[in-house]
Motif scaffolding. Sequence first.
Motif, short mmCIF file in Angstrom:
data_model
loop_
_atom_site.label_atom_id
_atom_site.label_comp_id
_atom_site.label_asym_id
_atom_site.label_seq_id
_atom_site.Cartn_x
_atom_site.Cartn_y
_atom_site.Cartn_z
N VAL A 288 52.32 -38.74 71.48
CA VAL A 288 53.69 -38.37 71.85
C VAL A 288 54.18 -37.28 70.91
CG1 VAL A 288 56.06 -39.17 72.15
CG2 VAL A 288 54.15 -40.70 72.70
N SER A 289 54.73 -36.22 71.48
CA SER A 289 55.37 -35.15 70.71
C SER A 289 56.81 -35.05 71.19
CB SER A 289 54.65 -33.82 70.92
OG SER A 289 53.27 -33.92 70.61
N THR A 290 57.76 -35.10 70.27
CA THR A 290 59.16 -35.11 70.70
C THR A 290 60.08 -34.47 69.68
OG1 THR A 290 61.01 -36.54 71.36
CG2 THR A 290 59.47 -37.44 69.75
N THR A 291 61.13 -33.86 70.19
CA THR A 291 62.18 -33.33 69.32
C THR A 291 63.27 -34.36 69.06
OG1 THR A 291 63.38 -32.42 71.22
CG2 THR A 291 61.77 -30.98 70.13
N ALA A 292 63.19 -35.52 69.72
CA ALA A 292 64.19 -36.58 69.53
C ALA A 292 63.91 -37.28 68.21
CB ALA A 292 64.13 -37.57 70.68
N ALA A 293 64.76 -37.06 67.23
CA ALA A 293 64.48 -37.54 65.88
C ALA A 293 64.46 -39.05 65.77
CB ALA A 293 65.52 -36.96 64.92
N ASP A 294 65.20 -39.75 66.66
CA ASP A 294 65.31 -41.19 66.52
C ASP A 294 64.31 -41.95 67.39
OD1 ASP A 294 66.35 -40.52 68.98
OD2 ASP A 294 68.11 -41.83 68.82
N ARG A 295 63.35 -41.26 67.98
CA ARG A 295 62.46 -41.87 68.95
C ARG A 295 61.66 -43.04 68.36
NH1 ARG A 295 62.22 -42.14 74.44
NH2 ARG A 295 60.10 -42.49 75.14
N PHE A 296 61.28 -42.93 67.10
CA PHE A 296 60.45 -43.95 66.48
C PHE A 296 61.13 -44.62 65.28
CE2 PHE A 296 57.55 -41.05 68.65
CZ PHE A 296 56.78 -41.95 69.37
N ASP A 297 62.46 -44.56 65.25
CA ASP A 297 63.19 -45.16 64.13
C ASP A 297 62.92 -46.65 63.99
OD1 ASP A 297 64.22 -42.77 63.42
OD2 ASP A 297 66.27 -43.17 64.10
N ARG A 298 62.75 -47.36 65.10
CA ARG A 298 62.58 -48.81 65.05
C ARG A 298 61.28 -49.22 64.37
NH1 ARG A 298 59.31 -50.66 69.26
NH2 ARG A 298 58.70 -49.06 70.79
N LEU A 299 60.33 -48.27 64.22
CA LEU A 299 59.07 -48.61 63.57
C LEU A 299 59.23 -48.85 62.08
CD1 LEU A 299 56.66 -46.05 65.30
CD2 LEU A 299 57.08 -48.43 65.91
N ALA A 300 60.35 -48.40 61.52
CA ALA A 300 60.54 -48.51 60.07
C ALA A 300 60.66 -49.94 59.60
CB ALA A 300 61.78 -47.71 59.65
N GLU A 301 60.93 -50.87 60.49
CA GLU A 301 61.16 -52.26 60.09
C GLU A 301 59.94 -52.90 59.45
OE1 GLU A 301 62.56 -54.32 63.49
OE2 GLU A 301 64.36 -53.07 63.72
N ASN A 302 58.73 -52.58 59.95
CA ASN A 302 57.53 -53.19 59.39
C ASN A 302 56.49 -52.14 59.05
OD1 ASN A 302 56.88 -52.45 61.98
ND2 ASN A 302 55.60 -54.24 62.40
N ALA A 303 56.97 -50.94 58.66
CA ALA A 303 56.07 -49.81 58.47
C ALA A 303 55.59 -49.67 57.04
CB ALA A 303 56.78 -48.53 58.91
N SER A 304 54.45 -49.01 56.90
CA SER A 304 53.93 -48.56 55.61
C SER A 304 53.63 -47.08 55.75
CB SER A 304 52.67 -49.34 55.24
OG SER A 304 51.66 -49.15 56.22
N THR A 305 53.29 -46.43 54.66
CA THR A 305 53.00 -45.00 54.72
C THR A 305 51.62 -44.72 54.13
OG1 THR A 305 54.09 -44.59 52.60
CG2 THR A 305 55.42 -44.32 54.59
N THR A 306 51.02 -43.65 54.61
CA THR A 306 49.74 -43.18 54.10
C THR A 306 49.73 -41.67 54.23
OG1 THR A 306 47.35 -43.48 54.20
CG2 THR A 306 48.53 -43.34 56.30
N THR A 307 48.68 -41.04 53.75
CA THR A 307 48.56 -39.59 53.82
C THR A 307 47.38 -39.22 54.70
OG1 THR A 307 49.50 -39.33 51.60
CG2 THR A 307 48.27 -37.46 52.50
N VAL A 308 47.64 -38.36 55.67
CA VAL A 308 46.58 -37.86 56.57
C VAL A 308 46.73 -36.35 56.64
CG1 VAL A 308 45.62 -37.90 58.89
CG2 VAL A 308 46.64 -39.98 57.93
N ASP A 309 45.67 -35.61 56.23
CA ASP A 309 45.71 -34.14 56.24
C ASP A 309 46.95 -33.61 55.54
OD1 ASP A 309 43.34 -34.11 57.63
OD2 ASP A 309 44.27 -33.86 59.61
N ASN A 310 47.24 -34.18 54.36
CA ASN A 310 48.38 -33.76 53.54
C ASN A 310 49.73 -34.04 54.18
OD1 ASN A 310 46.68 -32.72 51.45
ND2 ASN A 310 46.38 -30.85 52.67
N ARG A 311 49.75 -34.88 55.22
CA ARG A 311 51.01 -35.29 55.84
C ARG A 311 51.31 -36.72 55.43
NH1 ARG A 311 48.23 -33.70 60.72
NH2 ARG A 311 48.79 -31.59 61.40
N THR A 312 52.60 -37.02 55.26
CA THR A 312 53.01 -38.41 55.06
C THR A 312 53.18 -39.05 56.42
OG1 THR A 312 54.14 -37.88 52.98
CG2 THR A 312 54.76 -39.93 54.09
#
Length: 358
Positions: A293-317
């Motif tokens: 999915v590619s989107t300009t809607a900034a809040d499209r995946f906000d709900r994922l933050a509830e149980n999310a973690s972060t990692t680095t892929v190709d220098n991206r967070t």
Amino acid sequence: MSSRLGGGRGLVVLVAVALALAGSAAVTGAIGPFQQPSGDEVLDRVEERYESAESITTTAAVTIENESASTTATVEVAAADNRSRTVVTHDGATYRVGSNGSVVWAVGPNRSAAWSADDLAEGDREAVARPAGPAGVTSSEHSERLSRHGHPTVNASNVTATLVGTPSVDGVDTYEVELTHPEADGSTSLWVAQDDYRVVRAVATDGTNRTVVSVESTAFDVSIHDSTFDPPTDRVALSTFERHDDFAAAQSATDLTLPRLDGTFAEATVTVRQGETIVAQRYVTDGGNVSIVSTTAADRFDRLAENASTTTVDNRTVTVSTAENRSVAAWSEDGVTTAVVVEGSTDRAIEIAGRLST
């Protein structure tokens, strides 16, 4: 109603009868009484009653339950000709979806949109707005069962309709008809008013869940104002929706630079809604389906933050999360959010994210 009220498969939401059958010729006469008709004859007369109505309004309470959970929604339907409106009240929230023949629209607590009716396939129209299922009944399972009701995959000609009784339901004399199918688990029972062949109650089981539909009111050939079917203009902006069968066509339909996966491209949809673009690609890989999915809607995946973690892929967070049996890896760059959605583990989502190219 050639599918015989959902073909006897799964969970029968009776208000869909009004959506499917509203709008044909005027009623030509009352349906005469018959003594002890067969189950097939009852269904034939229900079909005739609904198909002959110029308009229908109905209200029902729909309860889905299993051993661990239960949820109830109130569903109100108005339909006339090729126009319809459904209002679902569920868990304190209200969802509305409708069509005035040229525009299909949906309004929920947090989102609203409208599409040209010519842009949407039938399945897309029905998936526009649905309330979530009960706790313990995942939303994907809930949606699948509702879709299966609307488009039964079993052969309707093999449905057995049996008249099993003539009980009174809330003071209404009814015919009780049981529907079974050799290819389907469970059964569906309908209670049909003897005087005018409207459906007043339905109970369906599929081996795990039980749905009870209590029709509180139904009116045929009533006057419905045209504005009932129009989208609320203060909340809905017309959206565009395009489906593409190859990557190049999808890329040419948007200004976004779309990522690409080294798998088999299946399809893509390009939606522009209220000034925001959402492009969803689907690929088939050895490990299963992959959605990007590619989107300009900034809040499209906000709900994922509830149980999310972060990692680095190709220098991206990259934010990594799970939703039901799917895993999501998402990141934002230059005002565009990209998300990889896979069936399986978060490790697979991260691995797929690292394989994307532009």
